[in-house]
Structure formats: C-alpha cells, structure tokens
Design an enzyme around this catalytic site. Structure first.
Site: not given
Length: 307
Positions: A160, A164
C-alpha cells in the site's frame, strides 16, 4: 451562468471506488457542486444504492460496475461518462484495497493485488481520462487519492505504501506532461474515520462515540486532522473547479479541521569531498555532516490528551 468559481454545473466526473466511504463522500460532494457523476464499485447493489443516494439529493449519477486495474475497465468508465453525459472533465482515482502484512509474510499475491488496484488502476484510469480530455481540448482535472502511508511509510503496508508513494510521483510527472493541455493533476491525502482507520486502537473509542452522535474532540479534528469522510470531501470539488485552475502537481492533506500541503522530497543535507568520496571518508564524515540529523519514518502516533 454562475459566477461561483467552485460551481461545477455542466461538468462530468468519474469517481472510482465510490460505492461507500470516502469515495461516496467525494462523489456526493461533486454532485452537490453541480457535476454529473459516474459511480464505480465492484458490487452492483452497492453502486446502485450510491446512485440512489445522490439522485434523491437532487444530483445526477449513473453506475458502472467494474473492478479497477485494467485498461479495459478504465475505458469502460470513460465511455460510461461520455455515453451518459456527453463528456468527461474530472477523474478521481479512489478505488483501493488492503492486504496488510509485514515484509517476510507478504505474498506475491498480496503485493500484486494492492499494487494492481491502487497504482495500476490509477495509471490506467488517468491515462484513459487524459486521452479523452485532450481530445475534447477544454482541459480537465485528474485528482488522485494518496495516503500518509505513501508520504512516510507505515508498518505492515509494503504494498500500500509503495503504491501510494508511486501515486505521488505520478502526480508530479503528469502535472508537467499535461500542463499544455490545461489538465491539472493533484493528489488528495485524506485522513478520516473509515473501515480502514476506525480500528486503530487510539481512535476506536472516539469513533464509536462519534457513531453515537458525539462530536470528535479538537485534539483529533485539529491535532491529528482526523474526522469524517465528509470532512475530506470538500477538497475534491475545489480541485475540480475553476478556483483551482492554477493548482497542479501538489499533494494536499485534509481531515477533520485541518488542510495541509505536503512537501516534495528534496535534499535535506549535503557534504562535499574534493575529488570524490571513498567508503572511509564517508564513514569519517557521516555523523558530522549529512548523517547528523537523519530523517524520520512512519506515521507519527496520535498525541492523546493526558488523563
């Protein structure tokens, strides 16, 4: 013709992952500002309920049920906007999933699934939108959804955080590539009480109280910039509007009562050695030069009030 610079009447937006939570809050905010919205979710019933929520409030919305990630899915979303409303002006890439595990326990499937939705999904949807916006020749808005994890890293979130961080890098790159086409590119970095955050132990009792009708305390809304999805949603219509025509290449945080601009990475300290460096001269100089104030990592722990 409205003289309100944040009026989006006549504009058309796609919001991926907008069946519930932050995505639905973004889509509803765009609709309240006057935009027609394409709702996207992997579940048809969820997407249709989101459309109903918006239309019952006087907005315009249609649903497109597809899993974000592939070029085919991105093309379907753009086509849905054009077929339903005649154009596309705003693409909000919100869709995401989590597969949290520490590095030595994370599988290839965990990594690929998260990167596929967040990073590849952002890329394919933004590319399809940019193609359409450039064909229209009237500019546009790409609003990508980032995370504090992508700015600072977060324990257990290799996939993640990497995705990002990549989204932040794409914002900077695409803002340069699309400037001549009057297409702005920015990232929103939201912090809100959602299924992803409400289980954080420090936040959980306050979130539970909020569900019962109590307001979140100032130390959360201001100190941590933590609030509801609706608190984050105001940034989306602003970035989609004429008021933000000169805002591009930025990562902007919002949550609770806080609005913030994240810095871009840059050199924090520099040292020089005539003729270049060797391992020994780096070792001798490290702690007194560039290594004297190492950069911190991770999302700071919440500062709870003293009891």
């Amino acid at each position: 013709m409205s003289h309100n610079p944040t009026d989006l009447t006549g504009k058309v937006a796609v919001v991926t992952g907008s069946g519930r939570g932050l995505g639905l809050a973004y889509a509803a905010a765009l609709a309240r500002a006057g935009a027609a919205v394409v709702i996207n979710d992997v579940d048809l019933e969820t997407a249709e309920q989101a459309v109903k929520t918006i239309t019952e409030q006087g907005g315009q919305a249609v649903a497109e049920t597809v899993a974000v990630g592939t070029a085919e899915a991105a093309d379907r979303l753009v086509a849905r906007a054009v077929d339903s409303f005649g154009r596309l002006d705003v693409m909000v890439t919100n869709a995401g999933i989590l597969r949290d595990r520490v590095l030595w326990k994370m599988t290839d499937e965990d990594f690929d699934a998260v990167v596929g939705v967040h990073l590849r999904g952002t890329f394919t949807c933004a590319r399809a939108a940019a193609v359409r916006m450039r064909e229209q020749g009237e500019g546009g808005r790409l609003i990508l959804v980032g995370s504090p994890a992508g700015q600072r890293g977060n324990f257990g979130q290799t996939n993640y955080a990497a995705a990002k961080a990549g989204i932040a890098a794409m914002v900077r790159t695409w803002s340069m590539e699309l400037s001549r086409s009057a297409i702005t590119v920015n990232a929103i970095v939201p912090v809100a009480a959602t299924a992803m955050t409400e289980t954080i132990p420090a936040f959980a009792p306050y979130v539970e109280a909020m569900r019962g009708g109590e307001p979140l305390p100032d130390f959360l809304r201001k100190g941590e910039g933590f609030g509801t999805p609706e608190d984050c949603a105001a940034l989306i219509p602003f970035l989609a509007s004429a008021a933000a025509a000169d805002v591009t290449g930025q990562c902007i945080g919002i949550g609770g009562d806080r609005l913030a601009l994240w810095s871009h990475p840059q050199e924090a300290a520099v040292a020089f050695a005539d003729g270049g460096w060797t391992p020994d001269t780096i070792a001798a100089a490290w702690h007194s030069t560039v290594g004297s104030a190492p950069q911190t990592v991770g999302i700071p722990a919440p500062k709870l009030p003293e009891v």
